[in-house]
Design a protein around this motif. Structure first.
Motif, PDB file in Angstrom:
ATOM      1  N   ASP A  64       0.839  -1.197   0.000  1.00 20.76           N
ATOM      2  CA  ASP A  64       0.000   0.000   0.000  1.00 20.76           C
ATOM      3  C   ASP A  64       0.870   1.242   0.000  1.00 20.76           C
ATOM      4  O   ASP A  64       1.905   1.303   0.667  1.00 20.76           O
ATOM      5  N   SER A  65       0.428   2.249  -0.758  1.00 17.57           N
ATOM      6  CA  SER A  65       1.131   3.536  -0.769  1.00 17.57           C
ATOM      7  C   SER A  65       0.759   4.312   0.493  1.00 17.57           C
ATOM      8  O   SER A  65      -0.227   3.997   1.167  1.00 17.57           O
ATOM      9  N   LYS A  66       1.518   5.331   0.785  1.00 14.02           N
ATOM     10  CA  LYS A  66       1.186   6.145   1.962  1.00 14.02           C
ATOM     11  C   LYS A  66      -0.161   6.820   1.773  1.00 14.02           C
ATOM     12  O   LYS A  66      -0.902   7.018   2.733  1.00 14.02           O
ATOM     13  N   GLU A  67      -0.526   7.143   0.517  1.00 15.83           N
ATOM     14  CA  GLU A  67      -1.826   7.744   0.245  1.00 15.83           C
ATOM     15  C   GLU A  67      -2.957   6.754   0.543  1.00 15.83           C
ATOM     16  O   GLU A  67      -3.992   7.125   1.087  1.00 15.83           O
ATOM     17  N   GLN A  68      -2.748   5.480   0.173  1.00 22.77           N
ATOM     18  CA  GLN A  68      -3.760   4.452   0.447  1.00 22.77           C
ATOM     19  C   GLN A  68      -3.926   4.244   1.947  1.00 22.77           C
ATOM     20  O   GLN A  68      -5.042   4.118   2.442  1.00 22.77           O
ATOM     21  N   ILE A  69      -2.814   4.208   2.648  1.00 23.71           N
ATOM     22  CA  ILE A  69      -2.871   4.027   4.099  1.00 23.71           C
ATOM     23  C   ILE A  69      -3.592   5.200   4.746  1.00 23.71           C
ATOM     24  O   ILE A  69      -4.449   5.023   5.616  1.00 23.71           O
ATOM     25  N   LEU A  70      -3.278   6.420   4.306  1.00 25.83           N
ATOM     26  CA  LEU A  70      -3.930   7.617   4.846  1.00 25.83           C
ATOM     27  C   LEU A  70      -5.429   7.587   4.542  1.00 25.83           C
ATOM     28  O   LEU A  70      -6.253   7.900   5.413  1.00 25.83           O
ATOM     29  N   ALA A  71      -5.804   7.191   3.326  1.00 25.37           N
ATOM     30  CA  ALA A  71      -7.217   7.120   2.967  1.00 25.37           C
ATOM     31  C   ALA A  71      -7.952   6.108   3.838  1.00 25.37           C
ATOM     32  O   ALA A  71      -9.087   6.348   4.265  1.00 25.37           O
ATOM     33  N   GLN A  72      -7.311   4.976   4.112  1.00 21.51           N
ATOM     34  CA  GLN A  72      -7.926   3.971   4.990  1.00 21.51           C
ATOM     35  C   GLN A  72      -8.145   4.543   6.381  1.00 21.51           C
ATOM     36  O   GLN A  72      -9.192   4.344   7.001  1.00 21.51           O
ATOM     37  N   ALA A  73      -7.142   5.254   6.889  1.00 23.51           N
ATOM     38  CA  ALA A  73      -7.251   5.838   8.229  1.00 23.51           C
ATOM     39  C   ALA A  73      -8.362   6.874   8.283  1.00 23.51           C
ATOM     40  O   ALA A  73      -9.139   6.931   9.230  1.00 23.51           O
ATOM     41  N   LYS A  74      -8.463   7.705   7.244  1.00 22.43           N
ATOM     42  CA  LYS A  74      -9.492   8.745   7.216  1.00 22.43           C
ATOM     43  C   LYS A  74     -10.883   8.141   7.097  1.00 22.43           C
ATOM     44  O   LYS A  74     -11.848   8.702   7.596  1.00 22.43           O
ATOM     45  N   SER A  75     -10.999   6.991   6.453  1.00 24.65           N
ATOM     46  CA  SER A  75     -12.326   6.378   6.291  1.00 24.65           C
ATOM     47  C   SER A  75     -12.901   5.921   7.619  1.00 24.65           C
ATOM     48  O   SER A  75     -14.103   5.707   7.742  1.00 24.65           O
TER      49      SER A  75
END
Length: 78
Positions: A64-75
């Motif tokens: 996972d990219s850092k953007e994907q990880i951040l998006a998961q956290a924000k969800s």
């Protein structure tokens, strides 16, 4: 709704009163309930992060990219 009797230190009581006086909340109980809700939500996020870290430690690396990880956290907040 359960009723509780709790004591506050003077600075905390002053802060609670200020929240009510500023019309942020209608009562001290409302302030305390909101703080508890925030703490519970924060604990959910902490637990999620801990679980992800434990999984990552056991599995090695993620694709996972850092953007994907951040998006998961924000969800989690939705």
């Amino acid at each position: 709704m359960a009723r509780q009797s709790i004591s506050f230190t003077e600075p905390n009581d002053k802060w609670l009163n200020e929240q009510v006086d500023n019309q942020e909340y209608s009562s001290k109980s409302e302030v305390v309930n909101d703080l508890i809700r925030q703490a519970r939500n924060q604990q959910i996020e902490i637990d999620w992060i801990k679980a992800k870290l434990e999984k990552a430690e056991k599995s090695g690396f993620t694709n996972d990219s850092k953007e994907q990880i951040l998006a998961q956290a924000k969800s989690l907040n939705e």
